[in-house]
Design a protein around this motif. Structure first.
Motif, PDB file in Angstrom:
ATOM      1  N   PRO A  46       0.826  -1.214   0.000  1.00 54.84           N
ATOM      2  CA  PRO A  46       0.000   0.000   0.000  1.00 54.84           C
ATOM      3  C   PRO A  46       0.858   1.261   0.000  1.00 54.84           C
ATOM      4  O   PRO A  46       2.055   1.212   0.293  1.00 54.84           O
ATOM      5  CB  PRO A  46      -0.820  -0.122   1.281  1.00 54.84           C
ATOM      6  CG  PRO A  46      -0.035  -1.036   2.165  1.00 54.84           C
ATOM      7  CD  PRO A  46       0.681  -1.983   1.246  1.00 54.84           C
ATOM      8  N   HIS A  47       0.235   2.370  -0.324  1.00 57.56           N
ATOM      9  CA  HIS A  47       0.896   3.678  -0.292  1.00 57.56           C
ATOM     10  C   HIS A  47       1.537   3.875   1.084  1.00 57.56           C
ATOM     11  O   HIS A  47       0.848   3.747   2.113  1.00 57.56           O
ATOM     12  CB  HIS A  47      -0.158   4.756  -0.554  1.00 57.56           C
ATOM     13  CG  HIS A  47       0.390   6.151  -0.673  1.00 57.56           C
ATOM     14  ND1 HIS A  47       1.229   6.547  -1.684  1.00 57.56           N
ATOM     15  CD2 HIS A  47       0.191   7.252   0.113  1.00 57.56           C
ATOM     16  CE1 HIS A  47       1.513   7.834  -1.537  1.00 57.56           C
ATOM     17  NE2 HIS A  47       0.907   8.286  -0.448  1.00 57.56           N
ATOM     18  N   THR A  61       0.671  12.088  -3.766  1.00 63.03           N
ATOM     19  CA  THR A  61      -0.577  11.336  -3.830  1.00 63.03           C
ATOM     20  C   THR A  61      -0.357  10.118  -4.727  1.00 63.03           C
ATOM     21  O   THR A  61       0.775   9.699  -4.954  1.00 63.03           O
ATOM     22  CB  THR A  61      -1.729  12.244  -4.321  1.00 63.03           C
ATOM     23  OG1 THR A  61      -2.944  11.493  -4.344  1.00 63.03           O
ATOM     24  CG2 THR A  61      -1.459  12.837  -5.679  1.00 63.03           C
ATOM     25  N   THR A  62      -1.444   9.529  -5.180  1.00 58.72           N
ATOM     26  CA  THR A  62      -1.362   8.436  -6.144  1.00 58.72           C
ATOM     27  C   THR A  62      -2.268   8.773  -7.322  1.00 58.72           C
ATOM     28  O   THR A  62      -3.209   9.568  -7.194  1.00 58.72           O
ATOM     29  CB  THR A  62      -1.833   7.101  -5.533  1.00 58.72           C
ATOM     30  OG1 THR A  62      -3.134   7.278  -4.967  1.00 58.72           O
ATOM     31  CG2 THR A  62      -0.878   6.617  -4.456  1.00 58.72           C
ATOM     32  N   LEU A  69       2.768   6.493  -7.712  1.00 62.39           N
ATOM     33  CA  LEU A  69       2.951   7.761  -7.002  1.00 62.39           C
ATOM     34  C   LEU A  69       2.712   8.935  -7.940  1.00 62.39           C
ATOM     35  O   LEU A  69       2.977   8.853  -9.143  1.00 62.39           O
ATOM     36  CB  LEU A  69       4.377   7.855  -6.461  1.00 62.39           C
ATOM     37  CG  LEU A  69       4.747   6.966  -5.273  1.00 62.39           C
ATOM     38  CD1 LEU A  69       6.252   7.003  -5.053  1.00 62.39           C
ATOM     39  CD2 LEU A  69       4.014   7.427  -4.015  1.00 62.39           C
ATOM     40  N   GLU A  70       2.237  10.039  -7.386  1.00 66.81           N
ATOM     41  CA  GLU A  70       2.140  11.285  -8.145  1.00 66.81           C
ATOM     42  C   GLU A  70       2.661  12.422  -7.271  1.00 66.81           C
ATOM     43  O   GLU A  70       2.180  12.641  -6.160  1.00 66.81           O
ATOM     44  CB  GLU A  70       0.697  11.573  -8.576  1.00 66.81           C
ATOM     45  CG  GLU A  70       0.597  12.842  -9.412  1.00 66.81           C
ATOM     46  CD  GLU A  70      -0.788  13.077  -9.992  1.00 66.81           C
ATOM     47  OE1 GLU A  70      -0.953  14.056 -10.749  1.00 66.81           O
ATOM     48  OE2 GLU A  70      -1.714  12.311  -9.667  1.00 66.81           O
ATOM     49  N   PHE A  71       3.676  13.109  -7.782  1.00 68.45           N
ATOM     50  CA  PHE A  71       4.280  14.241  -7.090  1.00 68.45           C
ATOM     51  C   PHE A  71       3.794  15.529  -7.740  1.00 68.45           C
ATOM     52  O   PHE A  71       3.846  15.671  -8.963  1.00 68.45           O
ATOM     53  CB  PHE A  71       5.805  14.172  -7.172  1.00 68.45           C
ATOM     54  CG  PHE A  71       6.397  12.946  -6.531  1.00 68.45           C
ATOM     55  CD1 PHE A  71       6.140  12.623  -5.218  1.00 68.45           C
ATOM     56  CD2 PHE A  71       7.233  12.111  -7.254  1.00 68.45           C
ATOM     57  CE1 PHE A  71       6.682  11.499  -4.624  1.00 68.45           C
ATOM     58  CE2 PHE A  71       7.792  10.977  -6.679  1.00 68.45           C
ATOM     59  CZ  PHE A  71       7.522  10.662  -5.354  1.00 68.45           C
ATOM     60  N   ILE A 117      -2.044  -5.353 -10.571  1.00 65.43           N
ATOM     61  CA  ILE A 117      -2.004  -3.885 -10.545  1.00 65.43           C
ATOM     62  C   ILE A 117      -3.058  -3.412  -9.545  1.00 65.43           C
ATOM     63  O   ILE A 117      -4.266  -3.445  -9.830  1.00 65.43           O
ATOM     64  CB  ILE A 117      -2.284  -3.301 -11.938  1.00 65.43           C
ATOM     65  CG1 ILE A 117      -1.252  -3.808 -12.939  1.00 65.43           C
ATOM     66  CG2 ILE A 117      -2.269  -1.766 -11.895  1.00 65.43           C
ATOM     67  CD1 ILE A 117      -1.561  -3.472 -14.383  1.00 65.43           C
ATOM     68  N   PRO A 118      -2.642  -2.992  -8.345  1.00 70.66           N
ATOM     69  CA  PRO A 118      -3.619  -2.629  -7.313  1.00 70.66           C
ATOM     70  C   PRO A 118      -4.286  -1.286  -7.609  1.00 70.66           C
ATOM     71  O   PRO A 118      -3.630  -0.327  -8.020  1.00 70.66           O
ATOM     72  CB  PRO A 118      -2.771  -2.543  -6.034  1.00 70.66           C
ATOM     73  CG  PRO A 118      -1.380  -2.261  -6.511  1.00 70.66           C
ATOM     74  CD  PRO A 118      -1.245  -2.873  -7.868  1.00 70.66           C
ATOM     75  N   ILE A 119      -5.597  -1.246  -7.438  1.00 69.61           N
ATOM     76  CA  ILE A 119      -6.346  -0.010  -7.662  1.00 69.61           C
ATOM     77  C   ILE A 119      -6.180   0.903  -6.447  1.00 69.61           C
ATOM     78  O   ILE A 119      -6.211   0.458  -5.309  1.00 69.61           O
ATOM     79  CB  ILE A 119      -7.829  -0.324  -7.915  1.00 69.61           C
ATOM     80  CG1 ILE A 119      -7.958  -1.148  -9.204  1.00 69.61           C
ATOM     81  CG2 ILE A 119      -8.656   0.946  -8.004  1.00 69.61           C
ATOM     82  CD1 ILE A 119      -9.362  -1.647  -9.478  1.00 69.61           C
ATOM     83  N   ALA A 120      -5.998   2.178  -6.700  1.00 70.28           N
ATOM     84  CA  ALA A 120      -5.703   3.142  -5.634  1.00 70.28           C
ATOM     85  C   ALA A 120      -6.821   3.190  -4.587  1.00 70.28           C
ATOM     86  O   ALA A 120      -8.006   3.144  -4.913  1.00 70.28           O
ATOM     87  CB  ALA A 120      -5.475   4.523  -6.225  1.00 70.28           C
ATOM     88  N   GLN A 121      -6.402   3.307  -3.326  1.00 70.10           N
ATOM     89  CA  GLN A 121      -7.316   3.387  -2.181  1.00 70.10           C
ATOM     90  C   GLN A 121      -7.224   4.784  -1.559  1.00 70.10           C
ATOM     91  O   GLN A 121      -6.134   5.335  -1.435  1.00 70.10           O
ATOM     92  CB  GLN A 121      -6.923   2.350  -1.120  1.00 70.10           C
ATOM     93  CG  GLN A 121      -6.909   0.913  -1.609  1.00 70.10           C
ATOM     94  CD  GLN A 121      -8.294   0.292  -1.644  1.00 70.10           C
ATOM     95  OE1 GLN A 121      -9.263   0.882  -1.151  1.00 70.10           O
ATOM     96  NE2 GLN A 121      -8.395  -0.895  -2.216  1.00 70.10           N
ATOM     97  N   TYR A 122      -8.364   5.327  -1.153  1.00 69.29           N
ATOM     98  CA  TYR A 122      -8.379   6.676  -0.569  1.00 69.29           C
ATOM     99  C   TYR A 122      -9.188   6.736   0.721  1.00 69.29           C
ATOM    100  O   TYR A 122      -9.686   7.794   1.099  1.00 69.29           O
ATOM    101  CB  TYR A 122      -8.940   7.676  -1.590  1.00 69.29           C
ATOM    102  CG  TYR A 122      -8.080   7.766  -2.830  1.00 69.29           C
ATOM    103  CD1 TYR A 122      -6.943   8.564  -2.863  1.00 69.29           C
ATOM    104  CD2 TYR A 122      -8.393   7.010  -3.952  1.00 69.29           C
ATOM    105  CE1 TYR A 122      -6.142   8.629  -3.994  1.00 69.29           C
ATOM    106  CE2 TYR A 122      -7.602   7.063  -5.088  1.00 69.29           C
ATOM    107  CZ  TYR A 122      -6.480   7.874  -5.097  1.00 69.29           C
ATOM    108  OH  TYR A 122      -5.689   7.925  -6.225  1.00 69.29           O
TER     109      TYR A 122
END
Length: 526
Positions: A46-47, A61-62, A69-71, A117-122
């Motif tokens: 996980p993140h 973030t993602t 990752l997203e910067f 490919i894991p889907i992003a979790q928020y």
């Protein structure tokens, strides 16, 4: 050979001692990067909590995948500060990721099947569930592999003080607030139209994805050639990232979004968000366990699902959706989305790249920009496709207003048009950075071996390496650079920001007043 239609504007700015405004273009960068394991396989972790909340952190973030990752930088008026901030984000992240690496290329690392490919979790707030459900929709519509592609988005806006001067130059009168708002939007849409006409050049100059690990396509049909056992490529490709590889349906192929005005843009995208698609209706809305498969069964779930190489943007107020914000307040900045990550550069792009984008986009803004009809729309798409798939073919021709022209000839003509603007921007900046950036791109047109895509293939061939092997070596080099200790005070500041973002997420989750089904209905009918 300055484009005569804005020579007078440059002259007027110089006479009013306002040319310096061109040295204060506003820009920000959003850079994606896959987390991978030391062996080059996609991370399943996980993140990292030490990076904060992917939902609320302003800079880390993602994107589509939990591993992507997203910067995000704030807005700066110079390239150096923008890249310094991006460097700090990488350093902090590396010091909180254990032995994981950030993959330094646009096309993914080794993927062990689509389900890996894991889907992003928020989190479980309504807005967090919305973001997760949207990504589930992308999976069911296009497959998961597209969720592992990374890129760099370049955001640009002009200094506020420039707009009244441009308006007065064109209209010989002062603008009131409403006139200025409409003028700015119209000018940004003119920029977008010119960008789309000429973005094939950016693919040639900066495309850095001519090859891909075979695990990315995992038995799918394709027209790529085999480079080595686990590597697929095209000999003259520049940016396979900008092709339709990895997308498992082409429902958007017939969607024509109109960039001739803000009103047309909002109208055509709004229609796509409400247009039912039988194939998506067949998918259904929910699993038996209640998990949402998609947000709706329309051609687009939300505006962001439309894949374009450039977007008009506006930061909304409160609960405004992106199209609402644009319609209500006009365009605030533009987002360029066609930039590949250059694995030979520490941050995937450098100051020279930024300076060229600034000249290129400013030219797109200042130059005349007629409306695009359906014939030109098709011509633009064909040129873009040819450039990403075979852009370095010395015999490649594109179509310019229905006439055949060599890509390199057209590219040289465009760079010649930019020369006077680059000189004016040098004058504003007090150095030669824009003319130098232009000269470096002209060299690539004269010698395609200088392009990142050619360099990628040449290095793979010279060292007899698979795509994944070479890119993993480059990832290890980047990691060594980023694992240098971060300034203690800056490190504390970033730790504090990460903790605050986790607290913000918890507050959002505690503050929800309605269930997700009600929230989604309200959101979609706004």
């Amino acid at each position: 050979m300055a484009n005569p239609n804005y020579t007078q504007l440059l002259t007027s700015l110089r006479e009013q001692n306002q040319l310096s405004l061109l040295g204060h273009i506003q820009r920000g960068i959003e850079k994606e990067g896959l987390r991978c394991e030391p062996n080059g396989h996609l991370s399943q972790a996980p993140h990292p909590q030490a990076l904060g909340s992917a939902l609320t952190h302003p800079s880390i973030t993602t994107d589509y995948s939990e591993s992507l990752l997203e910067f995000i930088t704030p807005v700066f008026d110079n390239a150096k500060d923008t890249l310094k901030f991006m460097h700090d984000l990488h350093q902090y992240s590396y010091q909180n990721m254990g032995d994981e690496l950030i993959w330094p290329a646009s096309m993914p690392c080794i993927i062990d099947g689509e389900e890996s490919i894991p889907i992003a979790q928020y989190g479980y707030s309504n807005i967090g569930q919305l973001k997760h459900a949207y990504r589930h929709g992308l999976w069911h519509r296009y497959g998961r592999t597209m969720q592992a592609i990374a890129g760099i988005h370049y955001n640009l806006s002009m200094p506020d003080a420039l707009w009244p001067l441009m308006y007065k130059e064109e209209n010989q009168s002062e603008a009131n607030a409403e006139q200025l708002k409409d003028f700015i939007s119209a000018k940004y849409f003119g920029l977008i139209r010119n960008f789309r006409r000429n973005s094939w050049l950016l693919s040639y100059l900066f495309g850095a994805s001519p090859a891909v690990c075979s695990s990315f396509l995992d038995g799918e049909q394709h027209d790529l050639k085999t480079f080595k056992e686990h590597t697929l490529y095209l000999p003259y490709a520049t940016s396979l990232r900008m092709s339709d590889l990895g997308y498992q349906n082409n429902a958007q192929a017939e969607l024509i979004v109109c960039y001739n005005s803000l009103e047309n843009y909002v109208e055509t995208l709004s229609e796509a968000i409400t247009q039912p698609v039988a194939a998506y209706e067949a998918i259904g809305m929910q699993e038996e366990n209640g998990q949402y498969k998609q947000l709706n069964t329309s051609l687009l779930q939300i505006e962001n699902e439309y894949y374009s190489d450039i977007r008009p943007k506006r930061i909304g107020n409160g609960d405004e959706k992106p199209l609402q914000a644009l319609a209500n307040h006009g365009v605030e900045y533009i987002e360029v989305r066609c930039t590949d990550i250059n694995p030979f550069l520490t941050l995937g792009m450098d100051e020279t790249h930024i300076h060229f984008l600034d000249v290129f986009l400013t030219h797109c803004l200042f130059a005349d920009s007629p409306n695009i009809n359906n014939a030109e729309y098709r011509e633009i798409k064909a040129n873009q496709h040819a450039s990403v798939m075979q852009g370095r073919d010395p015999e490649l021709t594109l179509s310019q207003n229905g006439e055949s022209i060599g890509l390199r000839q057209w590219g040289s003509n465009l760079l010649a048009e930019l020369a006077t603007l680059a000189t004016s921007m040098d004058e504003a900046a007090g150095n030669q950075q824009y003319s130098n950036a232009l000269a470096q791109q002209q060299a690539k047109l004269e010698d395609d071996s200088l392009t990142p895509s050619a360099q990628y293939l040449a290095k793979m061939k010279a060292e007899d390496l698979e795509f994944a092997q070479l890119t993993l070596q480059l990832a290890q080099q980047r990691a060594a650079e980023f694992k240098q200790p971060l300034n203690k005070e800056l490190n504390k500041q970033m730790q504090r920001q990460a903790k605050e973002s986790l607290m913000q997420q918890a507050e959002i989750e505690a503050g929800d007043q309605i269930d997700f089904a009600s929230f989604l209905k309200q959101y979609l009918t706004r």
